[in-house]
Design a protein around this motif. Sequence first.
Motif: not given
Length: 501
Positions: A1-21
Amino acid sequence: MLPGKDRAARRVLLVCMAAGATTLLDQAVLNIAVPSMRHALGADAADVRWIVAGYSLAFGLALVPGGSLGDLYGRKRFLLAGVAAFLLAGVAAATGGGPGTLIAARLVQGAAAGLVNSQVIGTLQDVFHGLDRGRALGLYAVTAGVATALGPPLGGALVAGVGPELGWRGCLLLNVPCALLTLALAARRLPPPRRTTRDARLDLIGLALACGCTVTLMVPFIRTPGSWEEALLWAAAVGAQAAALTVHQRLRLRRGRRPLLHPALSSSKPYMLGTGIAMAQFGASLASSLVLTVFLQEGLGLSALLTAAVALPSALAMGVSSALAWRLVRRIGTRTVTLGLALGIGAALSGAAVVLTVPSALLPVACAAVQLLTGAAAGLTVSPHQTQVLRHAPAEAAGVGGAVLQMAQRIAAAICLSAVPAVYLHAAPTAPGGSGPRAAYALASGVCAGLLAVALVLSRLRGAAAADDVNAARGRATCPTDTSAGRLPAAPVRTEQRSEA
């Protein structure tokens, strides 16, 4: 998803996407269910305007306070509170027995959605930087496109499957599983609350003035003034409150206290021009979508489900192009937004030409093809532009910077959703299938193309202003004695400009 970021950052992005949806799916589903809801509740035209537009009013009203609170006290607790309030208000709206209950519940939902989205934008600003921020905002825009795409088909299927009385209630309950999932993810995945600014004193007077100015500006577009005198009175009230807010912010800054609107925002020409671009593009996009829906259903006599199918390619194309836009940003930089706006102008003019020339039997297919181009243009514009604008917001005002941007978009939405459909309805006769609705749709599309042309001009000016800021920052970097506080916010602009180029 975002290869340059760690797993914690990708999880934060997932939460933000869920909140927006969660918030975007709810609004998209309800729009298609408005006719059945109106008949089931016996709501009049004023009730429907408050049910639909009241959500945007409350949304815009909550953005700046939500961003300020997130900057001061941390974002996690406010995101959780906003999602929980959104969930409870949705249940109240679905089980309500009259228009008044539904209006009140939708106002609460809109305020909760504004609180949630201000935290989402601030969180993405906190966690991601440079090109990763552009990718994260692009994926967030993909979520918006997918939610918008799923909303009308789901709403139409529910209304057609279970009937008008239960169908619109089911549409309002679709957000329940989404909100529950978002709450579970946010509680586990978001980082602990932390302040992004040292000054913990909230500007309550500025907050009250900003909220009052927003309400005074947006309400006339929901409740149309009865006379020119009333309209002038509303305009005078807006001007007086805006002037009072400006004076209050300057006095607070002179006293060494943190104002509601960070001085780096109002003094940044690229940020202000970028906000103007976002207003024109967002307003034109929403108005164009609404006029298309009215034209297909009332002008051509299509069903709600078929109308949703015609609009579906736009949302899908926006999702795909948003995901790929960062690759184009890497190649041509800020010109990606200019290209997207030019493509949007071409799509609007193509839509006008199509409805004037294509036979009725082929018109739905032709409109769907134009919507594909419209969605691709929006995907190239929205997420890259949002990244460019928010780059000029300092870290301690990330939440407010994103909130002001979204609030400006909501104000533009209220204005354009009132004015552009009025142009169409004034020019179109009531009988479907005639030449009048076609000419009216072409006229409304021309208005939207004009709004995008304004955004295109502002985009060129913004590019020049951003280049001036970069050159000035480079000049200050060669003068180590120049360390005035008023010039410090320019340094992050220079760094991120290079990373996106």
